[in-house]
Design a protein around this motif. Structure first.
Motif, PDB file in Angstrom:
ATOM      1  N   PRO A 163     -30.808 -20.160 -70.190  1.00 36.83           N
ATOM      2  CA  PRO A 163     -32.155 -19.667 -69.858  1.00 36.83           C
ATOM      3  C   PRO A 163     -33.013 -20.736 -69.187  1.00 36.83           C
ATOM      4  O   PRO A 163     -34.054 -21.146 -69.695  1.00 36.83           O
ATOM      5  N   ASP A 164     -32.567 -21.182 -68.009  1.00 38.40           N
ATOM      6  CA  ASP A 164     -33.258 -22.235 -67.274  1.00 38.40           C
ATOM      7  C   ASP A 164     -32.793 -22.187 -65.815  1.00 38.40           C
ATOM      8  O   ASP A 164     -31.600 -21.993 -65.541  1.00 38.40           O
ATOM      9  N   LEU A 165     -33.731 -22.351 -64.884  1.00 45.41           N
ATOM     10  CA  LEU A 165     -33.378 -22.359 -63.464  1.00 45.41           C
ATOM     11  C   LEU A 165     -32.798 -23.693 -63.013  1.00 45.41           C
ATOM     12  O   LEU A 165     -32.271 -23.798 -61.895  1.00 45.41           O
ATOM     13  N   GLU A 166     -32.922 -24.724 -63.846  1.00 45.38           N
ATOM     14  CA  GLU A 166     -32.329 -26.036 -63.585  1.00 45.38           C
ATOM     15  C   GLU A 166     -32.746 -26.607 -62.235  1.00 45.38           C
ATOM     16  O   GLU A 166     -31.933 -27.153 -61.484  1.00 45.38           O
ATOM     17  N   LEU A 182     -29.683  -8.609 -74.967  1.00 43.24           N
ATOM     18  CA  LEU A 182     -30.447  -9.693 -74.359  1.00 43.24           C
ATOM     19  C   LEU A 182     -31.094 -10.550 -75.460  1.00 43.24           C
ATOM     20  O   LEU A 182     -31.966 -10.073 -76.186  1.00 43.24           O
ATOM     21  N   PRO A 183     -30.689 -11.832 -75.615  1.00 45.50           N
ATOM     22  CA  PRO A 183     -31.218 -12.680 -76.690  1.00 45.50           C
ATOM     23  C   PRO A 183     -32.702 -12.995 -76.501  1.00 45.50           C
ATOM     24  O   PRO A 183     -33.224 -12.950 -75.377  1.00 45.50           O
ATOM     25  N   PRO A 184     -33.409 -13.341 -77.581  1.00 44.99           N
ATOM     26  CA  PRO A 184     -34.846 -13.650 -77.494  1.00 44.99           C
ATOM     27  C   PRO A 184     -35.160 -14.812 -76.556  1.00 44.99           C
ATOM     28  O   PRO A 184     -36.188 -14.784 -75.868  1.00 44.99           O
ATOM     29  N   THR A 188     -37.826 -14.843 -73.414  1.00 42.34           N
ATOM     30  CA  THR A 188     -38.859 -15.866 -73.214  1.00 42.34           C
ATOM     31  C   THR A 188     -38.736 -16.490 -71.829  1.00 42.34           C
ATOM     32  O   THR A 188     -39.740 -16.760 -71.150  1.00 42.34           O
ATOM     33  N   PHE A 189     -37.512 -16.720 -71.389  1.00 44.89           N
ATOM     34  CA  PHE A 189     -37.265 -17.273 -70.054  1.00 44.89           C
ATOM     35  C   PHE A 189     -37.808 -16.347 -68.970  1.00 44.89           C
ATOM     36  O   PHE A 189     -38.452 -16.794 -68.008  1.00 44.89           O
ATOM     37  N   THR A 194     -42.189 -15.122 -64.893  1.00 43.84           N
ATOM     38  CA  THR A 194     -43.312 -14.306 -64.438  1.00 43.84           C
ATOM     39  C   THR A 194     -44.598 -15.119 -64.389  1.00 43.84           C
ATOM     40  O   THR A 194     -45.395 -14.996 -63.447  1.00 43.84           O
ATOM     41  N   LEU A 195     -44.813 -15.979 -65.396  1.00 39.99           N
ATOM     42  CA  LEU A 195     -46.009 -16.819 -65.420  1.00 39.99           C
ATOM     43  C   LEU A 195     -46.017 -17.817 -64.262  1.00 39.99           C
ATOM     44  O   LEU A 195     -47.079 -18.243 -63.803  1.00 39.99           O
TER      45      LEU A 195
END
Length: 424
Positions: A163-166, A182-184, A188-189, A194-195
């Motif tokens: 869960p990271d764009l790296e 889909l895990p939590p 959150t990612f 979106t933010l």
């Protein structure tokens, strides 16, 4: 610590290269100024009689119309921007010349033609400079129904390992938002993306934008709402269809007479083939075509293949160049058909399809057409399996029912007519 992600095309040079406003602000002075400078010299703006003003204004409007049309068409799958530049700009300048001619306004042909040439060079230069930036770069969340998206050439899809764009800049993130597993931390990612103003797309939305088809196996209530075409454009299109048919009929009438004579000399039987078809709002109508098959041979209601033995010698030629469709101008004048829309099926086939293909009758929410999105993308389909795919194309057309999509279909159809090759 929460990581900040950066969206692709957010840097200043990318905005300058790809932004429509910058493209127009820089382009219009060039396409207007260079031909005017060559014809009238450096002080051309000090004295602007009607002839000069009309010419420069026509160039600016044609350039702006071309930019907007190409920009809108580029959003659709298979738009082939490079192939559309020449016909789009040519049509825009032809319309500008026609308006000046019929309004009896003066203009300078040399400057207008110079503006046309400079516009072509500007748009082709912009295409080649921004080609590598226009291909979508999307990060894919590895859960649910997303794996069928992989391997496409229309977009650069990268499967995320965590869960990271790296540090990778992307145009958006693709996820199956209905995935039960889909895990939590991945939810959150997606919220964090979106933010950071990185759009999150549902996998079915991306699949639709890449394939040009709407999946019809499970339509939600929201998707039914999006499949309702705007009544304003339906009315506008009806007026344009009628006007175009009236203008084309005198031009095409000699061609139609020639085709009719060739059919009569080639084989016995009537010149026209009349068949009941299912039309707008599921109302049957009688569709006109030039006969391309032997009159005394029985068979299916549809063509089995291009090598169907029932097709006559003249029939092969007129089918290749779509001349057999010319009598449908009269269907358009009667309001039964449009130039562009879902291809009408025979009443018997429609009744068959409705038993096996879900939501088939919904394609009758717009007028059927001589050509359509399914024809230029897939071609002719008769069996139920092929018809299901064709219906997905028809639903895409209805969902994106607009002037821009109609223009794109018209350009694709023109290339098929010009080459005599393409989808049937």
């Amino acid at each position: 610590m929460k990581r900040e992600y950066q969206r692709r095309h957010s840097r200043w040079y990318e905005v300058l290269l790809l932004g429509l406003s910058v493209h127009v602000v820089v382009g219009i002075p060039l396409v207007v100024g260079l031909p005017a400078l060559e014809r009238w010299g450096w002080g051309f703006w000090d004295y602007l009689p009607d002839v000069r003003y009309n010419t420069m204004f026509a160039i600016a409007l044609a350039f702006l119309a071309s930019a907007l049309t190409l920009r809108r068409m580029a959003r659709f799958p298979g738009a082939q921007l490079a192939a559309n530049i020449l016909p789009t700009i040519s049509l825009a300048f032809l319309i500008a010349v026609a308006v000046l001619f019929f309004t009896r306004e003066g203009y300078t042909r040399q400057v207008l033609f110079g503006g046309y040439l400079v516009s072509l060079m500007w748009f082709y230069l912009g295409f080649f400079l921004g080609r590598r930036f226009r291909r979508l770069k999307l990060a894919v969340v590895p859960f649910g129904d997303v794996y069928r998206l992989m391997g496409t050439r229309q977009a650069d899809l990268r499967l995320l390992e965590g869960p990271d764009l790296e540090g990778i800049r992307v145009d958006g993130v693709v996820a199956d938002l209905h995935a039960a597993d889909l895990p939590p931390e991945w939810e959150t990612f997606l919220a964090r993306c979106t933010l950071c103003h990185i759009p999150v797309y549902h996998s079915r939305q991306v699949s639709e934008s890449i394939s040009g088809r709407v999946q019809i196996d499970r339509l939600s209530e929201n998707e039914f709402g999006s499949l309702l075409p705007p009544l304003v454009y339906i009315g506008f299109k009806r007026v344009v269809d009628s006007a175009a048919a009236v203008l084309l009929l005198p031009v095409l009438l000699p061609v139609m007479i020639g085709v009719a004579m060739a059919i009569k000399l080639d084989s016995r039987g009537p010149v026209l083939f009349l068949q009941p078809r299912m039309g707008y709002k599921a109302l049957p109508f009688l569709m006109y075509k030039f006969r391309s098959m032997h009159h005394d041979m029985s068979g299916e209601d549809f063509t089995i293949s291009e090598d169907d033995p029932r097709i006559t010698r003249v029939g092969r030629v007129i089918r290749k160049y779509r001349l057999d469709e010319l009598p449908q101008l009269f269907n358009i004048l009667k309001g039964e058909m449009s130039f562009i829309g879902p291809r009408p099926e025979s009443v018997s086939l429609s009744e068959w399809y409705e038993q096996d293909v879900p939501f088939f009758s919904y394609r009758h929410v717009v007028r059927p057409g001589i050509t359509g999105w399914a024809q230029v993308e897939q071609g002719y389909a008769a069996e139920v399996d092929g018809m299901t795919k064709k219906l997905q194309y028809d639903f895409y057309y209805i969902k994106h029912f607009s002037l821009w999509l109609d223009v794109l279909i018209a350009l694709k159809t023109s290339r098929i007519l010009w080459t005599g090759f393409g989808a049937r």
